[in-house]
Enzyme design. Sequence first.
Site, PDB file in Angstrom:
ATOM      1  N   HIS A  42      -7.195   2.903   8.140  1.00  0.00           N
ATOM      2  CA  HIS A  42      -8.118   1.768   8.176  1.00  0.00           C
ATOM      3  C   HIS A  42      -8.753   1.644   9.556  1.00  0.00           C
ATOM      4  O   HIS A  42      -8.480   0.708  10.319  1.00  0.00           O
ATOM      5  CB  HIS A  42      -7.379   0.486   7.778  1.00  0.00           C
ATOM      6  CG  HIS A  42      -7.270   0.314   6.297  1.00  0.00           C
ATOM      7  ND1 HIS A  42      -6.339  -0.491   5.683  1.00  0.00           N
ATOM      8  CD2 HIS A  42      -8.000   0.856   5.282  1.00  0.00           C
ATOM      9  CE1 HIS A  42      -6.498  -0.435   4.374  1.00  0.00           C
ATOM     10  NE2 HIS A  42      -7.500   0.376   4.112  1.00  0.00           N
ATOM     11  N   HIS A 130      -3.886  -4.321  -1.345  1.00  0.00           N
ATOM     12  CA  HIS A 130      -3.779  -3.279  -0.322  1.00  0.00           C
ATOM     13  C   HIS A 130      -3.329  -1.969  -0.966  1.00  0.00           C
ATOM     14  O   HIS A 130      -2.440  -1.953  -1.813  1.00  0.00           O
ATOM     15  CB  HIS A 130      -2.765  -3.690   0.747  1.00  0.00           C
ATOM     16  CG  HIS A 130      -2.847  -2.882   2.001  1.00  0.00           C
ATOM     17  ND1 HIS A 130      -2.323  -1.614   2.094  1.00  0.00           N
ATOM     18  CD2 HIS A 130      -3.397  -3.147   3.212  1.00  0.00           C
ATOM     19  CE1 HIS A 130      -2.535  -1.146   3.309  1.00  0.00           C
ATOM     20  NE2 HIS A 130      -3.199  -2.045   4.003  1.00  0.00           N
ATOM     21  N   GLU A 132      -1.468   0.409   0.074  1.00  0.00           N
ATOM     22  CA  GLU A 132      -0.038   0.690   0.239  1.00  0.00           C
ATOM     23  C   GLU A 132       0.776   0.001  -0.856  1.00  0.00           C
ATOM     24  O   GLU A 132       1.702   0.580  -1.421  1.00  0.00           O
ATOM     25  CB  GLU A 132       0.454   0.211   1.615  1.00  0.00           C
ATOM     26  CG  GLU A 132       1.944   0.436   1.824  1.00  0.00           C
ATOM     27  CD  GLU A 132       2.452  -0.111   3.149  1.00  0.00           C
ATOM     28  OE1 GLU A 132       3.631  -0.527   3.204  1.00  0.00           O
ATOM     29  OE2 GLU A 132       1.683  -0.128   4.129  1.00  0.00           O
TER      30      GLU A 132
END
Length: 290
Positions: A42, A130, A132
């Site tokens: 990111h 997100h 993840e």
Amino acid sequence: MQIYLARPAGTCYGVERALKLAREAAREARGAPVVSLGELIHNPQAVDTLRLIGIEVIASLDDLPPAAAAGTSTLIIRSHGVAPSVIEQAQARGAQVVDATCPHVARVQEAAEKLAQDGFTVLIVGEPDHPEVFGIRARAGESSYVVTGAADLPPKAQLKKRRVGVVIQTTQTAEALAEVVDALRDQVAELRVVNTICSATTRRQQAAEELAHQVDVMIVVGGHNSGNTRRLFEISKAACPRSYHIETSAELQAAWFEGATKVGISAGASTPEEQLQSTVATVQAMGDAG
């Protein structure tokens, strides 16, 4: 005006590893297509740099380039990880897969899968959207929950007789985990907690908070889309109200430093050292000009 750097700050091991693997993949491709599934890290500037060496970003496997005359296409799995099925599908389509998942993220995935295998309903503390968290939940099973904090917990009646296992997104805070665990203690039949916060995240948060208490202005450098950088900023702002989150030194404003004698600078775990040093140099120039 004195400038102080929080240490540690900037890229962590997982990010450095992902960048290294990506560069190696680009060198070894010998002209064949190389893509990452989503942004490798990111940090928009780092992603732009990767494009310069031939690594493009795709949004889904449907965008995977076909094998070229120069060879099979290479797909890089970004540091945030993906569901195992994604890797299997990519390989079935003939892509060579380079898994750049951060080892700490892989540890969360494994912990979530183990809890599910042991009969626990898995609760993931993190950001629902997100990438993840998407990968973690894929390993935790469809019955898992994602919460940002205690206020998001499922109704007590849904958990009362369940064995609940808790993991946390690597870049979240210890306070967020403690809040959820405290709220769950008397609500479930059995509670098992695996603290999966990355130690690199914790060290950066602690260093930023300590420095923010000592300075007049705090600058946090990193992608506006970076969760760990946003949390560094939140922590810094709580300790130093004159805190600012920037992505590049071009965003700095001289007015921020009026009357300041001490300036602290920190950077998220996906922020390359050159961006951190560029910020230091620009702040110093503003101080000299003032």
